[in-house]
Scaffold this motif. Structure first.
Motif, PDB file in Angstrom:
ATOM      1  N   THR A  55       0.782  -1.013  -0.055  1.00  0.00           N
ATOM      2  CA  THR A  55      -0.014   0.148  -0.183  1.00  0.00           C
ATOM      3  C   THR A  55       1.162   1.180   0.134  1.00  0.00           C
ATOM      4  N   SER A  68      -4.677  13.400  -2.618  1.00  0.00           N
ATOM      5  CA  SER A  68      -4.995  12.182  -3.069  1.00  0.00           C
ATOM      6  C   SER A  68      -3.561  11.580  -3.965  1.00  0.00           C
ATOM      7  N   ASP A  70      -4.001   8.757  -5.689  1.00  0.00           N
ATOM      8  CA  ASP A  70      -4.594   7.390  -6.532  1.00  0.00           C
ATOM      9  C   ASP A  70      -3.539   6.909  -7.604  1.00  0.00           C
ATOM     10  N   GLY A  71      -3.552   5.611  -7.304  1.00  0.00           N
ATOM     11  CA  GLY A  71      -2.703   4.917  -8.465  1.00  0.00           C
ATOM     12  C   GLY A  71      -1.241   4.955  -8.161  1.00  0.00           C
TER      13      GLY A  71
END
Length: 263
Positions: A55, A68, A70-71
């Motif tokens: 993660t 954020s 993301d990805g």
């Protein structure tokens, strides 16, 4: 030997509203045993990949605006595979070249001002080493400590070396001695140990400070009384010389601590 491949990426971002320039960076690195991927801005880490937990970890401070990512972890996994492929090619091409190593420099210090029995954090800063990793261990009064210990990500420096922070939560008490021991291949089996002990001032200072404060107030009080009596004598010197004489005797008595004759 172990070859370590690092791929840094630097991006310059200009904010037109605030007219500020920000330097974003991304670092991916790998060796036969280690792997690293992180992203940051203006020299501070903002995110890194935890390949063990599979993660991403946001490391922005609490007061920063939320962001954020993301990805980012999936992209890091892909970059890691590319890094390992390139590393295999380099190892084959250079036929295992001699390993270049830089030993670490270590320092230890408390995060906050030290107060006895008040929780604090000791920080062990390890810098200037190459390649990663380093091993950092803590001890309290010559006993190994593992609880309350944390280790930051490896962070690259402009000269190609790395630095890392290890921290230990403590509650300092008089007589406690803490040590941070660092081991790295460049040290050739001779670990660095830095020692920190609870300063005596942290234990003595509160009582001394109170005594000094009381002494200052007492001195100011006596000066105020003496000044008042001086002007009182001056006021009575013309109209009531007998009263002025008695007040003067009173001042002399306060200095000698004996009762003047005839008063």
């Amino acid at each position: 030997m172990e070859l370590y491949l690092v791929i840094p990426i630097l991006t310059v971002f200009l904010s037109t509203n605030a007219q500020l320039e920000h330097n974003d960076f991304s670092v991916s690195g790998c060796s036969e045993t280690e792997k690293e991927s992180l992203y940051g801005s203006d020299g501070e880490e903002a995110w890194h990949a935890d390949f063990n937990q599979k993660t991403g970890v946001v490391t922005l401070p609490d007061f920063a605006d939320p962001m954020s990512f993301d990805g980012f972890y999936e992209a890091s996994v892909g970059q890691l595979e590319v890094c390992r492929q390139n590393l295999a090619v380099l190892i084959k091409a250079y036929k295992s070249p001699s390993e270049e190593m830089e030993p670490p420099e270590t320092s230890i210090y408390p995060r906050n001002a030290v107060q006895p029995t008040v929780e604090n954090t000791l920080i062990c800063h390890v810098t200037g080493f190459f390649p990663p990793p380093v091993n950092v261990s803590w001890a309290k009064n010559n006993v190994i400590v593992t609880e309350g210990v944390s280790l930051s990500q490896y962070r690259p420096k402009s000269d190609g070396t790395f630095h890392v922070f290890s921290s230990l939560k403590i509650t300092p008490e008089d007589g406690d001695v803490y040590s941070c021991t660092v081991n790295h291949r460049a040290l050739q089996g001779q670990p660095q140990t830095k020692i920190w002990s609870v300063p005596e001032a942290a234990v003595v200072l509160p009582s001394v400070g109170l005594a000094v404060l009381c002494g200052v107030w007492l001195t100011l009080g006596l000066l105020g009384v003496a000044t008042g009596l001086f002007f009182l004598i001056k006021a009575f010197a013309t109209d009531r010389p007998d009263v002025a004489k008695n007040i003067k005797h009173l001042m002399q008595w306060t200095q000698s601590k004996t009762v003047p004759p005839g008063f």
